[in-house]
Design a protein around this motif. Sequence first.
Motif, PDB file in Angstrom:
ATOM      1  N   GLY A 150       8.589   8.271  -6.035  1.00  8.67           N
ATOM      2  CA  GLY A 150       7.427   8.091  -6.901  1.00  8.67           C
ATOM      3  C   GLY A 150       7.471   6.837  -7.744  1.00  8.67           C
ATOM      4  O   GLY A 150       6.548   6.589  -8.532  1.00  8.67           O
ATOM      5  N   ASP A 151       8.523   6.035  -7.602  1.00  9.76           N
ATOM      6  CA  ASP A 151       8.690   4.858  -8.462  1.00  9.76           C
ATOM      7  C   ASP A 151       8.209   3.598  -7.749  1.00  9.76           C
ATOM      8  O   ASP A 151       8.938   2.994  -6.959  1.00  9.76           O
ATOM      9  N   SER A 152       6.973   3.173  -8.057  1.00 12.53           N
ATOM     10  CA  SER A 152       6.435   1.978  -7.392  1.00 12.53           C
ATOM     11  C   SER A 152       7.102   0.711  -7.910  1.00 12.53           C
ATOM     12  O   SER A 152       6.889  -0.369  -7.369  1.00 12.53           O
ATOM     13  N   GLY A 153       7.922   0.839  -8.972  1.00 12.38           N
ATOM     14  CA  GLY A 153       8.700  -0.308  -9.437  1.00 12.38           C
ATOM     15  C   GLY A 153       9.739  -0.761  -8.423  1.00 12.38           C
ATOM     16  O   GLY A 153      10.275  -1.858  -8.539  1.00 12.38           O
ATOM     17  N   LYS A 154      10.006   0.071  -7.429  1.00  8.00           N
ATOM     18  CA  LYS A 154      10.946  -0.331  -6.381  1.00  8.00           C
ATOM     19  C   LYS A 154      10.271  -1.175  -5.296  1.00  8.00           C
ATOM     20  O   LYS A 154      10.932  -1.659  -4.381  1.00  8.00           O
ATOM     21  N   VAL A 155       8.950  -1.300  -5.384  1.00  7.29           N
ATOM     22  CA  VAL A 155       8.228  -2.143  -4.436  1.00  7.29           C
ATOM     23  C   VAL A 155       8.293  -3.587  -4.949  1.00  7.29           C
ATOM     24  O   VAL A 155       7.800  -3.896  -6.033  1.00  7.29           O
ATOM     25  N   LEU A 156       8.918  -4.451  -4.169  1.00  4.02           N
ATOM     26  CA  LEU A 156       9.115  -5.845  -4.579  1.00  4.02           C
ATOM     27  C   LEU A 156       8.056  -6.768  -4.006  1.00  4.02           C
ATOM     28  O   LEU A 156       7.730  -7.804  -4.591  1.00  4.02           O
ATOM     29  N   ASP A 157       7.536  -6.402  -2.865  1.00  6.03           N
ATOM     30  CA  ASP A 157       6.616  -7.275  -2.140  1.00  6.03           C
ATOM     31  C   ASP A 157       5.838  -6.389  -1.180  1.00  6.03           C
ATOM     32  O   ASP A 157       6.423  -5.506  -0.541  1.00  6.03           O
ATOM     33  N   TYR A 158       4.557  -6.616  -1.086  1.00  5.95           N
ATOM     34  CA  TYR A 158       3.735  -5.812  -0.180  1.00  5.95           C
ATOM     35  C   TYR A 158       2.659  -6.703   0.396  1.00  5.95           C
ATOM     36  O   TYR A 158       1.926  -7.340  -0.356  1.00  5.95           O
ATOM     37  N   GLN A 159       2.598  -6.774   1.711  1.00  6.40           N
ATOM     38  CA  GLN A 159       1.587  -7.621   2.345  1.00  6.40           C
ATOM     39  C   GLN A 159       0.949  -6.920   3.531  1.00  6.40           C
ATOM     40  O   GLN A 159       1.594  -6.099   4.192  1.00  6.40           O
ATOM     41  N   VAL A 160      -0.307  -7.248   3.757  1.00  9.06           N
ATOM     42  CA  VAL A 160      -1.019  -6.757   4.942  1.00  9.06           C
ATOM     43  C   VAL A 160      -1.972  -7.838   5.450  1.00  9.06           C
ATOM     44  O   VAL A 160      -2.343  -8.761   4.731  1.00  9.06           O
ATOM     45  N   ARG A 161      -2.355  -7.652   6.706  1.00  5.48           N
ATOM     46  CA  ARG A 161      -3.450  -8.433   7.293  1.00  5.48           C
ATOM     47  C   ARG A 161      -4.524  -7.423   7.679  1.00  5.48           C
ATOM     48  O   ARG A 161      -4.217  -6.380   8.257  1.00  5.48           O
ATOM     49  N   PHE A 162      -5.749  -7.739   7.341  1.00  4.54           N
ATOM     50  CA  PHE A 162      -6.853  -6.829   7.664  1.00  4.54           C
ATOM     51  C   PHE A 162      -7.358  -7.177   9.057  1.00  4.54           C
ATOM     52  O   PHE A 162      -7.910  -8.261   9.267  1.00  4.54           O
ATOM     53  N   THR A 163      -7.136  -6.294  10.013  1.00  2.00           N
ATOM     54  CA  THR A 163      -7.450  -6.646  11.401  1.00  2.00           C
ATOM     55  C   THR A 163      -8.655  -5.896  11.968  1.00  2.00           C
ATOM     56  O   THR A 163      -9.354  -6.433  12.811  1.00  2.00           O
ATOM     57  N   ARG A 164      -8.873  -4.658  11.532  1.00  2.00           N
ATOM     58  CA  ARG A 164     -10.033  -3.898  12.033  1.00  2.00           C
ATOM     59  C   ARG A 164     -10.625  -3.077  10.898  1.00  2.00           C
ATOM     60  O   ARG A 164      -9.900  -2.601  10.031  1.00  2.00           O
ATOM     61  N   PRO A 165     -11.936  -2.890  10.937  1.00  8.70           N
ATOM     62  CA  PRO A 165     -12.561  -2.081   9.879  1.00  8.70           C
ATOM     63  C   PRO A 165     -12.333  -0.582  10.073  1.00  8.70           C
ATOM     64  O   PRO A 165     -12.140  -0.114  11.203  1.00  8.70           O
ATOM     65  N   VAL A 166     -12.342   0.140   8.970  1.00  8.57           N
ATOM     66  CA  VAL A 166     -12.316   1.607   9.003  1.00  8.57           C
ATOM     67  C   VAL A 166     -13.731   2.070   8.666  1.00  8.57           C
ATOM     68  O   VAL A 166     -14.166   1.996   7.508  1.00  8.57           O
TER      69      VAL A 166
END
Lengths: 142, 148
Positions: free
Chosen positions: A78-94
């Motif tokens: 539950g600790d989002s402080g452990k997330v150091l880096d987060y990346q995505v590419r948007f490739t298809r719509p939902v």
Amino acid sequence: MSVGGFDAERLSVGDIVAEQSYHLTRDSLVRYAGASGDFNPIHYRDDAATSVGLAGVLAHGMLTMGFAVQPVIDWLGGDSGKVLDYQVRFTRPVFVDAEAGADVNVVAKVGVLDQAGARIDLTVTFRDETVLGKAQVRVALA
Amino acid sequence: MPVNAELAGRSYPAAAPYLVGREKVREFARAVLATSPLNFDPEAARAAGYADVVAPPTFAVVVQEHTLAQLLADPDAGIDFARVVHGDQRFRFTRPIVAGDELTGTLTVTSVKTLGGHSMVTAETSIVDAGGAHVVTAISSLVVRGDE
């Protein structure tokens, strides 16, 4: 060392650390519009979406990015402080149908293990096709 | 009007400070289907070492958005918002955002590329707290579709 019930020292590349399905409705999109301030009408009005050539109302890419990381955060206790880096590419719509909504599946797998922690790779699918590319979460395991 | 190729390297003035409210964090956390008590319960957040409720990682986009608005509103940038598609998004964290933070974002355009008739504009927003310490950098690549 234990992270969210997992033993980090026993992690291996390729391990699935979390898997979760999310059901989106038009309400989900309106809620995200209000919370984020992104009121682009293609996310809640079919006429606005079709006028720019879309098949219908689609989820905000940032909403998909937002929930796709949540299974990883749950795995991290539950600790989002452990997330150091987060990346995505948007490739298809939902596309989110007014009645049926949309079901999006997230699988989180260990991609890399190193001294900094782990890189968790997300496979995010809608109608059996991936909607995010290079969806990677760098997490600290210490 | 095409995207200004000279845009790369341009920085915009720091946006007005954004004060992170506890209820805003909770509202955003609900909207991204977060379930961690750290997002909702100040006591749980304090027990984990945070001053107040912790914002989900992608909350940084709310602060970043104010700086992207500066870029999109700049007539010299030549970015027609109606033609913009969000290509990539990244967040690099020094620490998570927590309620009570007063955050200031400063946007710099890091690259402009042309692919076929389209342009790809990449912008980095460095977000710092009231003491000037880095919190997170938010990076967006925007695809600007060319004339059909």
